[in-house]
Write a protein that holds these residues in place. Structure first.
Motif, PDB file in Angstrom:
ATOM      1  N   TYR A  97      -0.515   2.961   0.309  1.00 40.47           N
ATOM      2  CA  TYR A  97      -0.476   2.773  -0.853  1.00 40.47           C
ATOM      3  C   TYR A  97      -0.359   0.966  -1.565  1.00 40.47           C
ATOM      4  CZ  TYR A  97       0.914  -1.251   2.721  1.00 40.47           C
ATOM      5  OH  TYR A  97       0.485  -2.644   3.319  1.00 40.47           O
ATOM      6  N   ALA A  98      -1.492   0.533  -1.050  1.00 40.01           N
ATOM      7  CA  ALA A  98      -1.809  -0.741  -1.703  1.00 40.01           C
ATOM      8  C   ALA A  98      -2.586  -0.615  -2.596  1.00 40.01           C
ATOM      9  CB  ALA A  98      -2.406  -1.694  -0.829  1.00 40.01           C
ATOM     10  N   GLN A  99      -3.327   0.896  -3.301  1.00 40.87           N
ATOM     11  CA  GLN A  99      -4.322   1.079  -4.105  1.00 40.87           C
ATOM     12  C   GLN A  99      -2.954   1.813  -5.584  1.00 40.87           C
ATOM     13  OE1 GLN A  99      -6.649  -0.084  -4.362  1.00 40.87           O
ATOM     14  NE2 GLN A  99      -6.889  -0.892  -2.416  1.00 40.87           N
ATOM     15  N   GLN A 100      -2.092   1.883  -5.331  1.00 40.57           N
ATOM     16  CA  GLN A 100      -1.260   3.454  -6.046  1.00 40.57           C
ATOM     17  C   GLN A 100      -0.968   2.068  -7.043  1.00 40.57           C
ATOM     18  OE1 GLN A 100      -0.719   6.465  -5.211  1.00 40.57           O
ATOM     19  NE2 GLN A 100      -1.631   6.523  -3.588  1.00 40.57           N
ATOM     20  N   ALA A 154      -4.572  -4.193   4.308  1.00 34.73           N
ATOM     21  CA  ALA A 154      -5.325  -4.425   5.409  1.00 34.73           C
ATOM     22  C   ALA A 154      -5.598  -6.800   6.063  1.00 34.73           C
ATOM     23  CB  ALA A 154      -6.528  -4.269   5.616  1.00 34.73           C
ATOM     24  N   GLN A 155      -4.874  -6.916   4.812  1.00 38.16           N
ATOM     25  CA  GLN A 155      -4.694  -8.503   4.739  1.00 38.16           C
ATOM     26  C   GLN A 155      -3.709  -9.234   5.130  1.00 38.16           C
ATOM     27  OE1 GLN A 155      -7.014  -6.742   1.665  1.00 38.16           O
ATOM     28  NE2 GLN A 155      -8.794  -6.989   2.876  1.00 38.16           N
ATOM     29  N   LEU A 156      -2.247  -8.430   5.048  1.00 36.43           N
ATOM     30  CA  LEU A 156      -1.929  -9.358   5.466  1.00 36.43           C
ATOM     31  C   LEU A 156      -1.275  -9.218   7.413  1.00 36.43           C
ATOM     32  CD1 LEU A 156       1.100  -9.886   5.047  1.00 36.43           C
ATOM     33  CD2 LEU A 156       1.953  -7.385   5.412  1.00 36.43           C
TER      34      LEU A 156
END
Length: 354
Positions: A33-36, A70-72
């Motif tokens: 979802y982070a790349q959408q 992943a950084q959250l």
């Protein structure tokens, strides 16, 4: 052949297990979802138009700072626990801070809190390098080691804290705040470490330790003030309107006292939870160690209770505490309480006078 196949299966399982490891601060699953990217809006067919749509759920456009995917860091922060009598945390509080309100029979709030704040810092093995009495103190360096990331890389954090106290002009309320004055991180995991959350958690953990120190001092003070006098016990009602023993003593004192009273009256304590004020017991008339000589005969002194499981709830504050007995998940009636009042009151007064 079978051994080779088994070894291969074990090796594959180990590899899969290693690949599926998720650090506790990271959400599980994928982060596609982070790349959408935003899609072009849907267009109505010729000659048609869309109904008017609500903008209630529209995601605003723009660049937003902060971690994603992943950084959250999803780990919940440590919260301030106001466990001392008269302590509280404001609902809108954004600092690591707790408030203490003056209690009945307390001579001076600020000196009492400050004395135990200092004691709490020392109890944690932390040096005090500077101090302004009842205003603020600064600690020496405190070290902490943590493991971060999938590879559990080590990071060593060092921090200095400032503990400040702000007392209202009327003297009946004081606030204690802890903040990180300086910090530094070293080690292979430094780049992955969430310094902002780590600093707040460290400050909160220290403040919670100080609150506990104040709470322990309050309990000690209660014990000293009640050691030479027996407690007054009456039959009455608790805050919920159920029949209860009403005792002129603090919750801390009565809670500890019931741990001595109940076994003497024939209640075996199976479990307890001080945070909810509950004793879980099993009553047996034969197990009673009550001093029946207090009564003219055993029949007059015995507890007219059915053998079985009882929950005893203790609720109160620093001045008045109620004790309610529950059987089969129901509080005892006023008549039942009247029948057991004598032995209970006598044992409570006896134990509180020891």
């Amino acid at each position: 052949m079978k051994r080779s196949q088994m070894a291969l299966v074990l090796a594959a399982s180990t590899a899969l297990g290693a690949c599926s490891f998720t650090p506790p601060e990271q959400a599980a699953g994928d982060f596609d979802y982070a790349q959408q990217q935003l899609k072009d809006p849907i267009e109505a067919a010729p000659g048609l138009e869309f109904d008017a749509q609500s903008q209630r759920y529209q995601v605003p456009e723009g660049d937003f700072p902060g971690a994603l995917g992943a950084q959250l860091n999803i780990r919940a922060p440590i919260v301030v626990r106001a466990v001392a009598a008269g302590s509280r945390v404001e609902e809108t509080e954004d600092q690591v801070r707790v408030y203490f309100d003056e209690l009945e029979n307390m001579d001076s709030l600020a000196p009492f809190v400050w004395e135990n704040v200092r004691a709490g810092v020392s109890q944690q093995g932390i040096d005090i390098v500077s101090e302004q009495t009842e205003q603020e103190l600064v600690t020496g360096w405190v070290s902490e080691t943590a493991l971060v990331g999938e590879d559990e890389l080590e990071v060593v954090n060092q921090r200095r804290f400032k503990v400040s106290m702000d007392t209202a002009s009327h003297g009946r309320t004081t606030a204690v705040k802890v903040e990180v004055l300086e910090s530094q991180s070293q080690g292979p995991g430094s780049a992955l470490y969430d310094a902002e959350m780590g600093q707040r958690n460290a400050a909160t953990a220290l403040l919670n330790a100080l609150i506990v120190e104040v709470a322990v001092a309050q309990i000690d003070e209660d014990i000293l003030t009640t050691r030479d006098t027996s407690l007054n016990v009456q039959a009455g009602f608790n805050q919920e309107g159920f029949p209860a023993l009403v005792i002129d003593g603090s919750f801390a004192t009565v809670w500890a006292l019931m741990g001595q009273v109940l076994p003497e009256l024939g209640f075996e304590i199976d479990d307890l939870n001080q945070s909810t004020g509950q004793y879980f017991t099993t009553y047996s008339e034969e197990a009673s160690g009550f001093d029946w000589a207090f009564w003219r005969d055993r029949q007059q002194g015995k507890l007219p209770l059915v053998d079985g499981e009882y929950m005893i709830r203790v609720t109160g504050d620093r001045t008045t505490t109620t004790v309610t007995l529950h059987y089969n998940d129901k509080p005892l009636s006023a008549d039942d309480l009247t029948r057991i009042f004598g032995p209970f009151a006598a044992e409570i007064r006896k134990q509180s006078g020891l």
